[in-house]
Design a protein around this motif. Structure first.
Motif, short mmCIF file in Angstrom:
data_model
loop_
_atom_site.label_atom_id
_atom_site.label_comp_id
_atom_site.label_asym_id
_atom_site.label_seq_id
_atom_site.Cartn_x
_atom_site.Cartn_y
_atom_site.Cartn_z
N VAL A 1 0.82 -1.22 0.00
CA VAL A 1 0.00 0.00 0.00
C VAL A 1 0.85 1.27 0.00
CG1 VAL A 1 -0.29 0.19 2.51
CG2 VAL A 1 -2.09 0.98 0.98
N GLY A 2 2.08 1.12 0.49
CA GLY A 2 2.94 2.30 0.58
C GLY A 2 3.46 2.76 -0.78
N ASN A 3 3.15 2.01 -1.80
CA ASN A 3 3.78 2.30 -3.07
C ASN A 3 2.72 2.39 -4.17
OD1 ASN A 3 5.68 2.47 -5.17
ND2 ASN A 3 5.58 0.25 -5.44
N LEU A 4 1.90 3.41 -4.08
CA LEU A 4 0.85 3.56 -5.08
C LEU A 4 1.25 4.62 -6.09
CD1 LEU A 4 -2.30 3.42 -2.81
CD2 LEU A 4 -1.33 1.61 -4.19
N GLY A 5 1.56 4.17 -7.28
CA GLY A 5 1.85 5.13 -8.35
C GLY A 5 0.57 5.44 -9.07
N SER A 6 0.68 5.74 -10.30
CA SER A 6 -0.51 5.99 -11.10
C SER A 6 -1.19 4.65 -11.36
CB SER A 6 -0.10 6.63 -12.43
OG SER A 6 -1.11 6.39 -13.38
N MET A 7 -2.51 4.67 -11.42
CA MET A 7 -3.23 3.42 -11.57
C MET A 7 -3.95 3.34 -12.90
SD MET A 7 -4.79 2.81 -7.91
CE MET A 7 -3.68 2.48 -6.59
N ALA A 8 -3.92 4.44 -13.60
CA ALA A 8 -4.77 4.55 -14.79
C ALA A 8 -4.51 3.43 -15.80
CB ALA A 8 -4.54 5.91 -15.44
N GLU A 9 -3.25 2.97 -15.83
CA GLU A 9 -2.94 2.01 -16.88
C GLU A 9 -3.40 0.58 -16.58
OE1 GLU A 9 0.94 2.93 -14.73
OE2 GLU A 9 -0.98 3.88 -15.14
#
Lengths: 305, 669
Positions: free
Chosen positions: A64-72
């Motif tokens: 959970v500590g590593n949430l980048g962009s999720m759009a892809e």
């Protein structure tokens, strides 16, 4: 040693981010609240089941500590409340299945949208709990319920399901810790099956002693919602393992990836029964084997396990 | 103490290992509350006949003293030596200090090493409402219960502090000066739970005896979970009794006050290493002090002397006990289970009057025990165990025990058990040296005028060899159980009191150049006779609700004295040949409950003591209780009538227990 460990964590995180950033379209991102234990078990079961259902589907697991962009990503799966909250807080994101969360957590989460978010809850359906009592404790005509601040709706559902199945219902409201003693005396004045609910204002690590001891003395079996409950002294336990939740989540993910709309939040489909024959015998109850009980309930629900 | 507990518990909050987030509720650990040790063993799997009296039964019985409860257990005989001295034994062979039965309170032995020993009922600080249940093991079981579990065991389990109301009080008032008070409080925090009870029992005792009593008790119990599988239990108690003793017309047993103070502290550490490996370590320290002194002027044969002589009687005593026990249980109930442990106890008894120059006497006792339980087939359960007991005051003994339970059907069990158990001599039985000296300015040195007891250096343990056959029917559909036990118990080398006649010579030069002869009787103990007890017991219970039941019990027994037993008749009549009871309670609705207990005991006489033969007796007790809610609180009002038939004797003819009527009001916040 600590410094080394930190360095390693840092490196691992950086690597994961880099990988996350280059994720290809169509991947499933699994966000776990933390690594290890129940989360890994659920993630592993999710991955295995999805692999079985859709062998080409790739799955990325991130903490959970590593949430980048999720759009892809095509679909997000969160495992645990912390992951669910963090992901829900993100504005732009693909459809999300929040799994391994209690209903109470999910109901209170902000940023959810019908059609985009759904959940695989940890809470067992009320009807299944009542059916379990009917199947495993055929002599018990009474069900005892303690209603707390977080469980009015659930207790209402349990009471309704119980009445539909011709049980007498003893129900008391517990507003403060101090009320538990008296409330227990009242609902268990005659032996009844006491259903524990995941309402921590009533059932928690220390009220459990009072509850188990009083129920035991009143020859009332307790139905718990985890294996720990059974170890602590509940006669029956009804719960889903993280692996079972992972499996159900994978089935839901498969449907979603196949283009189906996300259904409303679901209760667990797969479940375990465990029993405490020692406590049961000691209060004069003879139980069938857990597997037999489970099969009977599955039959009642018309579901193959 | 509470502060200390809080400090101890400060770093031991539960759930350290819980995952974050609310799913911890579903996935986290919980403390094991109903540990195997807290459960009532299923009767069908018990290695002997067990009678359980639970809290509902205890309150419905209306009793004010624990010992009285045993009237409702088949095979027991209960009496009252004096107001503060209840007597209870199983299967006879008991005098004014029954000592062939063991009473444990949360694992702590209530068996006194003082004087004739036996059970110190009055010094048990536990309030009756704090008794969770009484489990009576009818038969010998040194393997499971240890020293003195000779003919039977009464195992009293106190209420867990998490199951006690935050605040309660109870007041009882009745005839015969009955004035009982109880104030209890309980506290529950995430780190520990504790309860504290203060209670007083007061009444005027038996009719025709100056035996009023006032006993004040403090009882404390705390539980400190040290994680999900680890915990500490702390028990502590204080008891202070002021009791009237002596006989109104006795020359030597003057009426007076005796004071007995007792205090103990016990710590039990439990660890569930895993589901199939539990260990318990417990430590106990206990101190007891008795104050009872008086002086006699020219008693007995000295009455003829032309001048006064004084005989000091000093029954003051001090006892301290240290005990440590380790116990481990490995395996589960499904296949096999091994329970083994070590127990070491040290009793230091100081009493110049009882032990003479041998005071203080320290008895040390070491016990190693092991019991294996094998479920050889789903319907067969075998228990095989042994206890090796090694005291410093008698030869070591090995007591084996074997039982087999066969579940003929789901609801019927046949049981066979056989084995041996020993009772070691008490310090007094072995080391007694009870002498009385006359003092007067006319006598140069204190002169020995009586020696009521002497030592018995060769005294050894007595043994019981038993065989029993049990049948148990549990019919949950009919809410009924039937428990039958047929037994034969042969006691060999039984320790029995003997009396020898001799003459003492008191030298009073100013009166006579020759010593004055004084006829004397001195008692001592020896191992000589071997009585056999056989008979059967049956209890049928119908219990449709928790507060409604009817229970009928009957016991039939014979004691056959061995050849040459000088007290053959006394021993044979030391237990009633038949006794029965009916105990019932009815929930009448609207919070009302009526209960009744009737007992019939055929003629018998407590043996080896001054007790005489008691006639056939009947006793009926009635109780009516009303429970009601006062806001969120619970209140109980009850009226109890004991011995409706009128006064009757339970120890010595003519010393009667009165008919008693008392009212109780209790309140729980």
């Amino acid at each position: 040693m600590t410094t080394l460990l930190r360095l390693f964590t840092l490196l691992a995180t950086a690597l994961a981010s880099a990988w996350g950033a280059t994720a290809a379209h169509g991947e499933v991102l699994v966000v776990v609240s933390e690594s290890g234990g129940a989360y890994d078990e659920a993630a592993e079961a999710f991955r295995a089941e999805l692999q079985r259902l859709a062998p080409r589907q790739t799955v990325v697991v991130n903490p959970v500590g590593n949430l980048g962009s999720m759009a892809e990503y095509q679909l997000i799966v969160t495992l645990g409340s912390q992951a669910a909250r963090s992901v829900a807080a993100m504005g732009q994101r693909p459809p999300t299945i929040h799994s391994l969360v209690p209903k109470a957590t999910y109901d209170r989460m902000a940023g959810l949208k019908d059609g985009r978010d759904t959940a695989v809850l940890l809470d067992q359906p009320a009807t299944r709990q009542i059916d379990l009592i009917r199947v495993a404790l055929p002599g018990f005509g009474r069900i005892a319920l303690l209603e707390g601040g977080e469980s009015r709706e659930l207790v209402g559902q349990l009471a309704e399901a119980a009445r539909e199945r011709k049980f007498a219902v003893q129900r008391e409201v517990v507003m403060r810790d101090n009320d538990i003693f008296t409330a227990l005396q009242r609902v268990l004045s005659d032996p009844a099956a006491l259903i524990a609910t995941p309402d921590t204002t009533v059932f928690n690590g220390y009220s459990i002693q009072n509850i188990m001891l009083t129920a035991y003395r009143q020859r009332s079996p307790v139905l718990g919602f985890s294996a720990s409950y059974v170890r602590a002294g509940a006669v029956l336990g009804l719960y889903s393992t993280p692996a079972q939740i992972g499996r159900q989540t994978a089935e839901l993910a498969r449907a979603a990836l196949g283009g189906q709309p996300l259904p409303p939040p679901q209760n667990p489909r797969y479940f375990e029964i465990s029993t405490n024959p020692q406590v049961a015998r000691s209060i004069g109850i003879f139980l069938e084997e857990p597997a037999q009980i489970r099969a009977s309930i599955a039959r009642l629900e018309g579901v193959a396990q | 103490m509470l502060a200390l507990l809080a400090l101890l518990a400060a770093n031991t909050a539960l759930g350290d290992s819980l995952p974050p987030g609310n799913e911890a509720t579903f996935l986290g650990e919980l403390p094991v509350v109903l540990t195997a040790a807290r459960l009532v063993q299923a009767q069908r799997d018990a290695p002997g006949a067990v009678t359980v009296l639970d809290r509902e039964m205890i309150s419905a019985s209306g009793v004010r003293d624990l010992a009285e409860l045993l009237r409702l257990v088949p095979g027991f005989q209960v009496g009252q030596l004096s107001g503060a001295w209840p007597l209870a034994t199983y299967h006879g062979l008991a005098d004014q200090a029954p000592r062939r039965m063991l009473v444990l309170v949360d694992g702590r032995s209530a068996y006194s090493p003082y004087f004739l020993s036996g059970i110190e009922w009055e010094q048990i600080p536990l309030d009756l409402a704090d008794v969770e249940r009484v489990e009576v093991f009818r038969g010998s079981n040194a393997v499971a219960y240890g020293a003195n579990a000779f003919l039977g065991v009464v195992n009293i389990i106190s209420r867990h502090p998490a199951d006690a109301p935050r605040l309660r009080f109870r007041v009882t008032e009745g005839n015969d000066g009955i004035t009982d008070r109880t104030l209890g409080t309980a506290i529950q925090t995430p780190d520990f739970t504790a309860r504290l009870t203060l209670s007083r029992r007061q009444d005027e005792g038996l009719l025709a005896l100056p035996d009023s009593r006032r006993s004040d008790h403090v009882d404390f119990r705390a539980e400190l979970p040290l994680g999900a599988r680890n915990g500490l239990e702390v028990f502590a108690g204080l008891s202070r009794s002021r009791v009237g003793v002596g006989e109104p017309n006795s020359e030597t047993d003057l009426t007076r006050q005796r004071r007995i103070d007792l205090g103990f502290g016990q710590i039990r550490w439990r660890q569930e290493v895993d589901d199939d490996n539990h260990i318990v370590l417990s430590l106990l320290h206990q101190e007891e002090e008795g104050r009872d002194r008086y002086a006699l002027i020219n008693p007995g044969d000295l009455a003829t002397l032309p001048f006064p002589v004084r005989v000091d009687v000093n029954y003051d005593s001090a006892i301290s006990r240290n005990e440590v026990e380790f116990e481990q249980t490995i395996g589960g109930p499904q296949a096999w289970r091994l329970n083994w442990g070590l127990n070491y106890r040290e009793d230091r008894l100081r009493s110049r009057q009882l032990l003479g120059a041998r005071s203080p006497f320290t008895s040390r006792y070491l016990r190693l025990f092991a019991n294996g339980e094998w479920r050889v087939a789903p319907d067969w359960l075998i228990n095989l165990g042994a206890s090796l007991e090694d005291p410093n005051f008698a030869k070591r003994k090995l007591a084996p025990r074997l039982s087999a339970n066969y579940h003929m059907t789901e609801s019927q069990t046949l049981r066979i058990a056989l084995g041996q158990a020993y009772r070691f001599p008490t310090p007094f039985e072995k080391q007694a040296d009870m002498r009385f000296f006359a003092e007067s300015p006319l006598i140069a040195a204190p002169g020995l005028v009586a020696q009521t007891y002497r030592s018995a250096p060769d005294l050894q343990a007595e043994r019981v060899s038993f065989q029993e056959l049990g049948y148990l029917a549990e019919l949950p559909r009919w809410r009924s159980t039937l428990d039958v036990r047929v037994f034969r118990e042969r006691v060999s080398a039984m320790i029995e009191r003997r009396v020898e006649n001799h003459t003492l010579y008191l030298s009073i030069p100013s009166l006579s150049p020759f010593p004055i002869p004084i006829p004397a009787q001195t008692a001592y103990f020896d191992n000589s006779v071997s009585p056999t007890i056989y008979g059967f017991e049956a209890v049928a219970t119908y219990r449709p609700g928790l507060r409604t039941w009817i229970q009928i019990g009957h016991s039939q027994l014979r004691i056959n004295a061995s050849d040459g037993d000088p007290k053959a008749e006394e021993n044979e009549r030391s237990a009633p040949r038949h006794s029965s009871f009916i105990f019932g309670a009815w929930e009448l609705g609207h919070g009302l409950q009526a209960s009744a207990a009737y007992t019939h005991t055929s003629a018998f006489g407590w043996s080896s003591g001054p007790g005489g033969r008691l006639d056939d007796s009947h006793r009926t007790d009635l109780r009516l209780a009303y429970r009601f809610a006062l806001g969120p609180n619970l209140a109980t009002a009850a009226v109890t009538a004991q011995s409706l038939e009128g006064p009757y004797s339970t120890f010595r003819p003519g010393q009667e227990s009165n008919r008693r009527i008392f009212a109780t009001f209790g309140f729980e916040f």
